[in-house]
Design an enzyme around this catalytic site. Structure first.
Site, PDB file in Angstrom:
ATOM      1  N   HIS A 284      29.548  52.217  47.936  1.00 13.83           N
ATOM      2  CA  HIS A 284      29.297  50.929  47.289  1.00 13.83           C
ATOM      3  C   HIS A 284      28.634  49.886  48.186  1.00 13.83           C
ATOM      4  O   HIS A 284      28.267  48.818  47.723  1.00 13.83           O
ATOM      5  CB  HIS A 284      30.605  50.339  46.746  1.00 13.83           C
TER       6      HIS A 284
HETATM    7  C1  UD1 Z   1      33.026  43.450  47.085  1.00  9.08           C
HETATM    8  C2  UD1 Z   1      33.160  42.996  48.531  1.00  9.08           C
HETATM    9  C3  UD1 Z   1      33.213  44.210  49.440  1.00  9.08           C
HETATM   10  C4  UD1 Z   1      34.283  45.176  49.010  1.00  9.08           C
HETATM   11  C5  UD1 Z   1      34.012  45.551  47.567  1.00  9.08           C
HETATM   12  C6  UD1 Z   1      35.013  46.541  47.019  1.00  9.08           C
HETATM   13  C7  UD1 Z   1      32.085  40.858  49.126  1.00  9.08           C
HETATM   14  C8  UD1 Z   1      30.931  40.252  49.808  1.00  9.08           C
HETATM   15  N1  UD1 Z   1      32.019  42.193  48.947  1.00  9.08           N
HETATM   16  O1  UD1 Z   1      31.768  44.086  46.941  1.00  9.08           O
HETATM   17  O2  UD1 Z   1      33.508  43.777  50.759  1.00  9.08           O
HETATM   18  O3  UD1 Z   1      34.264  46.313  49.827  1.00  9.08           O
HETATM   19  O4  UD1 Z   1      34.063  44.350  46.790  1.00  9.08           O
HETATM   20  O5  UD1 Z   1      34.655  46.918  45.732  1.00  9.08           O
HETATM   21  O6  UD1 Z   1      32.995  40.158  48.753  1.00  9.08           O
HETATM   22  N2  UD1 Z   1      31.479  44.532  38.977  1.00  9.08           N
HETATM   23  C9  UD1 Z   1      32.032  45.024  37.822  1.00  9.08           C
HETATM   24  N3  UD1 Z   1      33.368  44.857  37.635  1.00  9.08           N
HETATM   25  C10 UD1 Z   1      34.164  44.227  38.531  1.00  9.08           C
HETATM   26  C11 UD1 Z   1      33.583  43.737  39.703  1.00  9.08           C
HETATM   27  C12 UD1 Z   1      32.247  43.892  39.915  1.00  9.08           C
HETATM   28  O7  UD1 Z   1      31.364  45.595  36.992  1.00  9.08           O
HETATM   29  O8  UD1 Z   1      35.393  44.110  38.293  1.00  9.08           O
HETATM   30  C13 UD1 Z   1      30.030  44.731  39.215  1.00  9.08           C
HETATM   31  C14 UD1 Z   1      29.238  43.491  38.941  1.00  9.08           C
HETATM   32  O9  UD1 Z   1      28.114  43.851  38.253  1.00  9.08           O
HETATM   33  C15 UD1 Z   1      28.845  42.965  40.299  1.00  9.08           C
HETATM   34  C16 UD1 Z   1      28.873  44.216  41.164  1.00  9.08           C
HETATM   35  O10 UD1 Z   1      29.822  45.089  40.565  1.00  9.08           O
HETATM   36  O11 UD1 Z   1      27.624  42.326  40.286  1.00  9.08           O
HETATM   37  C17 UD1 Z   1      29.263  43.932  42.576  1.00  9.08           C
HETATM   38  O12 UD1 Z   1      30.475  43.168  42.636  1.00  9.08           O
HETATM   39  P1  UD1 Z   1      30.709  42.091  43.810  1.00  9.08           P
HETATM   40  O13 UD1 Z   1      32.047  41.487  43.689  1.00  9.08           O
HETATM   41  O14 UD1 Z   1      29.535  41.194  43.908  1.00  9.08           O
HETATM   42  O15 UD1 Z   1      30.650  42.946  45.129  1.00  9.08           O
HETATM   43  P2  UD1 Z   1      31.155  44.395  45.486  1.00  9.08           P
HETATM   44  O16 UD1 Z   1      29.962  45.245  45.699  1.00  9.08           O
HETATM   45  O17 UD1 Z   1      32.212  44.905  44.564  1.00  9.08           O
END
Ligand code: UD1
Length: 360
Positions: A208
């Site tokens: 991820h």
């Molecule tokens: C975040 C953390 C990362 C951690 C990871 C675990 C930061 C900078 N990054 O990254 O350190 O290792 O979480 O997963 O805080 N999304 C969903 N459902 C959710 C959450 C997210 O569909 O419940 C999708 C969204 O489209 C979003 C993307 O995943 O844009 C990324 O989510 P985001 O919270 O921005 O960062 P992670 O890559 O999950």
């Protein structure tokens, strides 16, 4: 007097936001009396809700519901909403964990309101400032009053950055507290069978990191390596929403057709897969520690790690995104040539108690 009673004189807010935060706050809620604020950075059932149930974490007192967004938007939204909670509740201490955007956002709000900040999992450094988490770690540590460290490298890093010794406490890895608290439940499951897998005869994978999955060429290269490895041993990939979106966007679906794909799993089912696998192929931070504790070989698809103890003492090896190296290391494990590893200091299930002791 019990730990819970001794700390009740202090009003504490424990902050959680994203998936890797839940297993760090769960053990604390068993030994301290605190409010929980969930920023809502992660919001899907499998990325959030299920962890509360599995780890028996009380329902959050506040859910800020910020959701996804760019770094600036997400961080700013959390700050605006969290400041209101702090002004209303007037806590003595805000405790943040890990290195996600919720961690720095809430720490920054608290310190500017004159509220003490505790950071659990302080001191870790990948020395890679292109990682958003590295910026979050450096900034959070520099404004925290109590820094709770997981491994010796963290103590050394904080010393090098000039953080006074009296703020810093070596307490160990709190994720191991979570793991041990539900290990029996994890052992009771047979999740691997549900996916048609045989014990010790499959690989568990997660991907991820933006640096691995936001770039078509890099992601494609990693999936090519998986295609090679899966000819020898089955791979199950618990697909993170970010990675899923990008595989679709880059048109790489064909490359995962031979891999067993699952949704992001809840903690107990996921750890059952880990417990029974042959080895791990991952870019996660947390899994490096969990696999070291369980003695499972771990190939980490990153150039660096903020958890060097998992390499020097544990079962972890870094391979970057080099397709050849991923294949080579996988073969080494299949040929029975992997290091044994040992369990690092304070990976013992008592980290939450040591944190409460220090706060007293
Ligand atoms: C975040 C953390 C990362 C951690 C990871 C675990 C930061 C900078 N990054 O990254 O350190 O290792 O979480 O997963 O805080 N999304 C969903 N459902 C959710 C959450 C997210 O569909 O419940 C999708 C969204 O489209 C979003 C993307 O995943 O844009 C990324 O989510 P985001 O919270 O921005 O960062 P992670 O890559 O999950």
């Amino acid at each position: 007097m019990s730990s819970i009673e001794r700390l009740t004189k202090m009003k504490i807010i424990n902050v959680v936001g994203a998936r890797p935060n839940f297993m760090k706050v769960g053990p604390l809620m068993k030994v301290m009396d605190a409010l929980i604020v969930h920023t809502g950075q992660h919001y899907d059932e499998n990325m959030s809700g299920s962890f509360f149930r599995d780890l028996e974490i009380p329902k959050p007192d506040y859910n800020l519901g910020v959701g996804s967004g760019s770094h600036a938007v997400q961080t700013a939204k959390i700050m605006i909403k969290f400041e209101k909670v702090c002004l209303k509740e007037r806590p003595d201490l805000v405790l943040v964990v890990g290195d996600v955007n919720s961690t720095i956002a809430c720490a920054l709000v608290a310190v500017k309101l004159g509220i003490k900040v505790a950071h659990v999992e302080a001191g870790l450094r990948s020395f890679d400032r292109t990682m958003p988490e590295e910026i979050n770690r450096i900034l959070t540590d520099s404004i925290s009053d109590y820094l709770f460290v997981t491994e010796q490298s963290g103590m050394d890093n904080l010393k090098n950055e000039g953080i006074p010794d009296d703020k810093v406490f070596f307490v160990g890895d709190i994720m191991i507290d979570s793991l041990l608290s539900v290990l029996d439940k994890i052992k009771d499951k047979e999740t691997f069978k549900k996916y048609g897998l045989e014990k010790e005869n499959y690989v568990v994978s997660t991907l991820h990191r933006p640096s691995n999955v936001d770039n078509k060429e890099v992601l494609s290269r990693i999936l090519d390596a998986f295609e090679h490895v899966q000819k020898k041993i089955k791979i199950v990939l618990a697909l993170h929403p970010r990675t899923k979106k990008n595989i679709e966007k880059f048109g790489l679906n064909e490359k995962i057709k031979n891999i067993v794909i699952t949704e992001p799993l809840d903690y107990i089912n996921f750890m059952n897969l880990v417990l029974n696998c042959k080895f791990l192929l991952t870019d996660s931070g947390s899994i490096q520690s969990e696999s070291t504790y369980l003695g499972k070989p771990c190939i980490t698809i990153r150039e660096n790690t903020e958890r060097p103890v998992t390499i020097t003492e544990g079962t972890n090896v870094l391979v970057g995104t080099d397709c050849k190296k991923i294949i080579e290391m996988s073969e080494k494990i299949l040929n029975g040539q992997w290091k044994k590893g040992s369990i690092p200091k304070f990976y013992d299930g008592h980290t939450a108690e040591r944190i409460v002791e220090a706060l007293k």
